[in-house]
Design an enzyme around this catalytic site. Structure first.
Site, PDB file in Angstrom:
ATOM      1  N   VAL A  86      -4.291  -7.892  -1.210  1.00 54.97           N
ATOM      2  CA  VAL A  86      -3.348  -8.955  -1.854  1.00 54.97           C
ATOM      3  C   VAL A  86      -2.374  -9.326  -0.887  1.00 54.97           C
ATOM      4  O   VAL A  86      -1.315  -8.620  -0.412  1.00 54.97           O
ATOM      5  CB  VAL A  86      -2.817  -8.511  -3.275  1.00 54.97           C
ATOM      6  CG1 VAL A  86      -1.984  -9.729  -3.777  1.00 54.97           C
ATOM      7  CG2 VAL A  86      -4.016  -8.014  -4.297  1.00 54.97           C
ATOM      8  N   LYS A  87      -2.498 -10.766  -0.688  1.00 56.83           N
ATOM      9  CA  LYS A  87      -1.374 -11.064   0.493  1.00 56.83           C
ATOM     10  C   LYS A  87      -0.330 -11.739  -0.386  1.00 56.83           C
ATOM     11  O   LYS A  87      -0.582 -12.560  -1.096  1.00 56.83           O
ATOM     12  CB  LYS A  87      -2.246 -12.286   1.408  1.00 56.83           C
ATOM     13  CG  LYS A  87      -1.715 -12.268   2.666  1.00 56.83           C
ATOM     14  CD  LYS A  87      -2.434 -13.340   3.598  1.00 56.83           C
ATOM     15  CE  LYS A  87      -1.863 -13.555   4.661  1.00 56.83           C
ATOM     16  NZ  LYS A  87      -2.777 -14.753   5.670  1.00 56.83           N
ATOM     17  N   VAL A  88       0.871 -11.276   0.118  1.00 59.70           N
ATOM     18  CA  VAL A  88       2.128 -11.651  -0.846  1.00 59.70           C
ATOM     19  C   VAL A  88       3.384 -12.371   0.279  1.00 59.70           C
ATOM     20  O   VAL A  88       3.541 -11.668   1.247  1.00 59.70           O
ATOM     21  CB  VAL A  88       2.855 -10.428  -1.481  1.00 59.70           C
ATOM     22  CG1 VAL A  88       4.084 -10.833  -2.097  1.00 59.70           C
ATOM     23  CG2 VAL A  88       1.768  -9.791  -2.514  1.00 59.70           C
TER      24      VAL A  88
END
Ligand code: G3P
Length: 218
Positions: A86-88
């Site tokens: 998951v890219k945050v």
């Protein structure tokens, strides 16, 4: 050094995977838009299609910028496949979410990192990867490569487990310099990966070998 490809284009991902040197994929909302992917169901299906091509590490970026929204989107993305990271974004609620995802065993990639201070926060929050953007710093006349070196030094000082994922790589010199400094991962367009193949002496040398072989075998 791991090689990721920075694209949402399935053909490019297949081509890089077929070369046998691909360790993962990074995407972002701009790259998804470039492929014309829109709507929740289509976005999820596209990430699944990417996961079906590669063996591991597919970064899928959240759109939300508030803590609850980031958590909700990130958990949904993580459900698509075990390969999803998951890219945050590096924002206040993003840092909080990195910590929470980490406690839930969800792997993360902290993106839009432009300073050593931001990289320290990402590591302390337990990000699996930190993505410093080299090319975009170069674009504003700051030394993107210096940032990679600073983060490498800091992470080594404290044995942080976060991997340095050098992003916004525009050409092979960026990639080679990252390898010299010791970035854990480089994510780049397909062209940068295939440009590594090229050297004029390889071409002329092969031409001569084949011509000499033909002389005695014809
Ligand atoms: O995916 C993040 C990063 O690699 C974007 O690169 O070329 O748009 O600055 P670029």
């Amino acid at each position: 050094m791991k090689f990721f490809i920075d694209t949402a284009n399935l053909n490019e991902i297949r081509e890089a995977y077929d070369l046998g040197v691909l360790d993962g994929v990074t995407t972002n909302p701009s790259l998804m838009a470039k492929e014309g992917i829109k709507g929740d169901a289509n976005v999820k299906a596209h990430y699944k299609a990417i996961c079906n091509i590669v063996d591991q590490n597919v970064s899928a970026e959240v759109i939300a910028t508030d803590f609850d929204g980031i958590m909700r989107e990130g958990r949904e993305l993580a459900k698509i496949d075990d390969k999803i990271v998951v890219k945050v974004p590096m924002i206040r609620d993003g840092v909080k979410a990195l910590k929470k995802f980490s406690s839930e065993g969800i792997r993360t990639n902290c993106t839009l990192v432009f300073s050593p201070g931001q990289a320290i926060l990402a590591a302390k929050a337990g990000a699996s990867y930190v993505s410093p953007f080299i090319g975009r710093l170069d674009d504003i006349s700051q030394d993107g490569m210096e940032l990679i070196a600073q983060i490498r030094l800091i992470y080594d000082n404290y044995s942080y487990g976060t991997e340095i994922l050098a992003a916004s790589i525009r050409h092979t010199i960026h990639l080679i310099k990252c390898a010299e400094i010791g970035a854990d991962v480089a994510t780049c367009p397909l062209k940068v990966i295939t440009d590594l193949l090229k050297h004029p002496l390889t071409d002329s040398g092969l031409e001569k070998f084949l011509a000499d072989h033909k002389k005695v075998n014809s």
